[in-house]
Enzyme design. Structure first.
Site, PDB file in Angstrom:
ATOM      1  CE  LYS A 202     -51.724 -23.948 -34.680  1.00 23.59           C
ATOM      2  NZ  LYS A 202     -52.196 -24.401 -33.345  1.00 23.59           N
TER       3      LYS A 202
ATOM      4  CB  SER B  76     -51.765 -28.294 -33.372  1.00 20.03           C
ATOM      5  OG  SER B  76     -52.290 -27.089 -32.859  1.00 20.03           O
TER       6      SER B  76
ATOM      7  CB  SER C 139     -51.972 -26.310 -29.796  1.00 19.49           C
ATOM      8  OG  SER C 139     -52.428 -27.549 -30.237  1.00 19.49           O
TER       9      SER C 139
HETATM   10  N1  GLN Z   1     -53.174 -31.977 -28.666  1.00 17.61           N
HETATM   11  C1  GLN Z   1     -54.473 -31.426 -28.428  1.00 17.61           C
HETATM   12  C2  GLN Z   1     -55.446 -31.916 -29.464  1.00 17.61           C
HETATM   13  O1  GLN Z   1     -55.028 -32.598 -30.355  1.00 17.61           O
HETATM   14  C3  GLN Z   1     -54.399 -29.931 -28.369  1.00 17.61           C
HETATM   15  C4  GLN Z   1     -54.592 -29.273 -29.672  1.00 17.61           C
HETATM   16  C5  GLN Z   1     -54.654 -27.777 -29.568  1.00 17.61           C
HETATM   17  O2  GLN Z   1     -54.424 -27.188 -28.515  1.00 17.61           O
HETATM   18  N2  GLN Z   1     -55.026 -27.148 -30.661  1.00 17.61           N
HETATM   19  O3  GLN Z   1     -56.603 -31.629 -29.394  1.00 17.61           O
END
Ligand code: GLN
Length: 480
Positions: A78, A153, A177
């Site tokens: 990532k 994400s 994410s």
């Molecule tokens: N969807 C969650 C957020 O927007 C998780 C994001 C993540 O795990 N990086 O914070």
């Protein structure tokens, strides 16, 4: 070419038998990446380097050297993980032009184990989001339905596994994410215990939540990667000190135990839970009970506080972490002179960050501000402590907690953008593990009538990745 991938284990058997080479694998994935460019899953592809590394690995094998644990395993990382000498931007304009000065421990350990990093994957800017729509590179398309989001994400990471652009992927999981995009794309996704995989070289979003996670095609493949990257690290003071017990990778579960599963009572009550996901969850419980396992619903009064506590604490941490990005050396450096330094920073940060990141920096700064600190930040810390205590108490009586991964399957691109709070509520089942610091695995098991995959989440106690993998592998097999 005729290269096909089914599992890391099979790949290694084929390599040893001379039925394929790592070069075959790399050329195959490079072609797949080219064919799948419309999905927008990749940010950078390290073509020449991957080919050269595969050739070196093939030569070593030819020369009679033993197979390394991840010999020739083709992996994407990532765009929040540093890989020395390679661009890393957190899918943000503010880091455009920046190249990593060192490699993340997780990336270095993959390399040391013989893996090939084929490229970096698209994600929500600074890992903030649930759809991959908040990226400076534009949205990623779900390979199962190009009108739908891949989740986020780590959306690019999930699609890189889903579309067969690699064998496995590294992502990051601060609030779901890894697990949620895995669920939206039909991949297996692991979020380890907080601190189990070093955060050194992971661009920070919310430091007390951030975890490096793994996406793959099966629990066994995820275990192969996990065994190489987990463990203490002197470069990360929050890394767990003790050695990470290895997961027995090819456990057959023939002499399996009966497990004690807990489900949190409010899990199935929310009106946002898709009826088909609910029905599949209930059917799973029935099936596990029929197999002789214990499944019990336990009271959990804190459910309504989970998402608010997560968003107060993570935005607070983000507002501090992102303070370092001044746009002076990298990013959209202002070409015209500013009146003063503050104006210069303001212009760079306004041009460099996208709207969701700005929203979170402002929200986080607000909850940390003198008049509101106790009302929001302190309160949320207290809620987090209560969640941790309650979770520990559940694990004194149960082996694992079962939950859906997401209340919905992958939705349409653009569908939920207008309402950030509704978007945040979609994280209800994943942020729990990050607040509690415990590990969780998303396992794809089902297909919705809308054609999209979804599955189930298994959570285990702090530090208990080995039982987590064994239980997950058991459930994966039960539904094959
Ligand atoms: N969807 C969650 C957020 O927007 C998780 C994001 C993540 O795990 N990086 O914070």
């Amino acid at each position: 070419m005729g290269f096909t991938f089914s599992s890391i284990r099979q790949y290694h058997t084929d390599l040893q038998a001379g039925a394929c080479t790592s070069t075959d694998a790399v050329l195959f994935y490079l072609e797949k990446i080219r064919q799948s460019a419309h999905l927008n899953a990749m940010v950078m592809v390290f073509e020449e380097e991957a080919i050269a590394r595969a050739a070196a690995l093939d030569a070593a094998l030819q020369a009679g050297q033993p197979l390394l644990p991840l010999h020739g395993v083709v992996i994407t990382i990532k765009d929040v993980l540093c890989y020395k000498g390679h661009p890393v931007t957190a899918s943000s304009k503010i880091l455009s032009g920046f190249s990593a000065l060192y490699s993340a421990t997780a990336v270095q350990r993959l390399m040391d184990a013989g893996a090939i990093i084929i490229g970096t994957t698209n994600c929500d800017e600074f890992a903030m989001g649930s759809t991959n729509e908040n990226s400076a590179y534009g949205p990623v398309l779900n390979a199962a339905d190009n009108t739908r989001v891949p989740g986020g994400s780590s959306g690019g990471a999930a699609v890189s596994v889903q579309a067969g652009l690699c064998m496995a992927a590294l992502g990051s999981d601060t609030g779901g994410s890894v697990r949620q995009p895995a669920d939206f794309c039909g991949a297996v996704g692991l979020k380890p215990t907080y601190g189990r995989i070093s955060r050194y070289g992971l661009i920070a979003y919310a430091s007390s939540f951030d975890c490096v996670g793994i996406l793959g095609n099966s629990v066994a493949d995820v275990a192969s990667i996990y065994n190489m990257v987990a463990g203490p690290d002197g470069l990360d003071s929050t890394a767990l000190a003790g050695n990470a017990p290895k997961v027995p990778e090819y456990e057959t579960n023939e002499s399996r135990a009966t497990y004690r599963f807990a489900c949190l009572a409010p899990t199935l009550e929310g009106s946002i839970l898709d009826p088909e996901i609910k029905a599949a969850f209930e059917a799973t419980i029935g099936k596990l009970k029929a197999e002789g396992h214990q499944v019990e619903f336990v009271p959990f009064d804190l459910m309504d506080y989970i998402v608010p506590a997560y968003y107060v604490l993570t935005t607070a941490e983000a507002s501090s972490n992102l303070g370092r990005f001044d746009g002076v050396r990298y990013g959209p450096v202002a070409t015209t002179e500013a009146d003063d330094l503050t104006a210069f920073y303001k212009r760079n940060r306004s041009a460099g960050f996208g709207p969701e990141v700005k929203r979170r920096i402002m929200l986080g700064t607000f909850v940390l501000s003198a008049g509101y600190y106790d009302a929001y930040f302190t309160k949320a810390q207290q809620v987090r402590r209560l969640i941790m205590n309650e979770t520990a108490s559940i694990f004194s009586r149960f082996d694992a907690i079962l939950m859906p991964v997401s209340p919905t399957t992958a939705f349409k691109i653009g569908e939920k953008n207008a309402d950030p709070v509704a978007m945040y509520m979609g994280d209800i089942y994943t942020v729990f593990a990050n607040l509690a610091g415990i590990p969780g695995m998303a396992i794809p098991l089902f297909r919705h009538s809308n054609g999209m995959p979804f599955g189930l989440q298994v959570l285990s106690n702090h530090g208990e990745e080995v039982p987590l993998h064994l239980i997950s592998a058991y459930i994966e097999k039960l539904f094959q």
